[in-house]
Scaffold this active site. Structure first.
Site, PDB file in Angstrom:
ATOM      1  N   LEU A 110      33.748  35.315  31.401  1.00 29.61           N
ATOM      2  CA  LEU A 110      34.630  35.147  32.550  1.00 29.61           C
ATOM      3  C   LEU A 110      36.024  35.493  32.054  1.00 29.61           C
ATOM      4  CD1 LEU A 110      33.386  31.787  34.145  1.00 29.61           C
ATOM      5  CD2 LEU A 110      32.838  34.123  34.836  1.00 29.61           C
ATOM      6  N   ASP A 111      36.771  36.286  32.818  1.00 29.27           N
ATOM      7  CA  ASP A 111      38.078  36.700  32.334  1.00 29.27           C
ATOM      8  C   ASP A 111      39.080  35.548  32.358  1.00 29.27           C
ATOM      9  OD1 ASP A 111      39.135  36.548  34.947  1.00 29.27           O
ATOM     10  OD2 ASP A 111      38.642  38.630  35.366  1.00 29.27           O
ATOM     11  N   LEU A 112      40.272  35.816  31.883  1.00 27.63           N
ATOM     12  CA  LEU A 112      41.277  34.784  31.643  1.00 27.63           C
ATOM     13  C   LEU A 112      41.503  33.864  32.830  1.00 27.63           C
ATOM     14  CD1 LEU A 112      43.550  33.682  29.739  1.00 27.63           C
ATOM     15  CD2 LEU A 112      45.079  35.324  30.861  1.00 27.63           C
ATOM     16  N   THR A 114      39.638  33.636  35.676  1.00 25.52           N
ATOM     17  CA  THR A 114      38.456  33.240  36.428  1.00 25.52           C
ATOM     18  C   THR A 114      37.986  31.849  36.006  1.00 25.52           C
ATOM     19  OG1 THR A 114      37.759  35.537  36.678  1.00 25.52           O
ATOM     20  CG2 THR A 114      36.101  33.843  37.068  1.00 25.52           C
TER      21      THR A 114
END
Length: 247
Positions: A110-112, A114
């Site tokens: 999951l990106d920063l 999210t």
């Protein structure tokens, strides 16, 4: 899932992944860097086959026997990166985990910014199984975005979409509600390409300002507080993933 029963053994990269040390891809990098030895000899290729009698060492430490597969649900807050180390010095998911957890790898990322459900496992092969598009596991998200969108436009995503030369498979998107200038959308995907949901929604002319993963296959975020970790144990894990644990 087909179990490996080759009489000549298993590939070393797969063995390292199954031990929960890393992904197969990282194992190949470790071998290239000379960090792995088998029976005292430094490996030069990840295609090497090993068996139960072989002594495998990583960074001078003997590889222990494979532990039973374990799976953890983690409610990732925003502001954490899903990587073991970050070159920019940002705080990582793994720095926030309880010390009681075994060494784990994430199932995808999951990106920063999210939030939401992130799966963690001590078994690199289980992680790979859950990530593969061929497995067909559905990931669900709630997206809050600035702008206007109709359900008709969202329905067109069912046929897939190509963005900057990257083709994304069928996507289900349902317009839930509108709050001021923002709209909430529920999105379901099966491929899980890099930043897929964010890219597709922004391709429609919206600006994503919150993204929450609510479920990954049979596993749901539910009412887990941010930062909480929950293990799916024994029989419950096997029943949730019969395609992986079948004999």
């Amino acid at each position: 899932m087909e179990k490996d029963a080759e009489s000549k053994g298993e590939r070393i990269a797969k063995v390292l992944a199954r031990a929960g040390l890393c992904s197969r891809r990282d194992a190949e990098k470790w071998i290239e860097a000379g960090r792995v030895t088998v029976n005292g000899r430094k490996l030069t290729t990840p295609a090497t086959l090993v068996g139960p009698a072989d002594e495998i060492m990583v960074d001078g430490q003997k590889l222990q026997g494979k532990e039973p597969a374990r799976l953890f649900l983690y409610h990732k807050p925003g502001g954490l990166v899903t990587t073991a180390k970050d070159e920019k010095g940002r705080r990582t998911v793994f720095e926030t985990l309880p010390r009681s957890l075994p060494r784990v790898v994430s199932v995808g990322r999951l990106d920063l910014t999210t939030e939401g459900l992130l799966l963690l496992t001590n078994d690199g092969e289980l992680s790979r199984y859950l990530e593969l598009p061929a497995t067909g596991i559905v990931r669900r998200y709630r997206v809050r975005a600035y702008g206007r969108i109709t359900q008709d436009r969202l329905d067109k995503l069912k046929g897939g979409v190509t963005i900057k030369g990257v083709k994304y498979g069928p996507i289900e998107a349902v317009r839930e509600s509108k709050t001021g200038d923002n709209v909430w959308i529920e999105v379901a995907i099966t491929e899980g390409k890099n930043r897929e949901v964010r890219k597709v929604i922004e391709h429609l002319g919206l600006v994503v300002n919150r993204l929450i993963r609510t479920s990954y296959g049979p596993f749901h975020l539910g009412s887990m507080p941010k930062g909480a970790v929950l293990e799916i144990r024994g029989k419950a894990l096997h029943e949730a993933l019969p395609g992986y644990f079948k004999s």
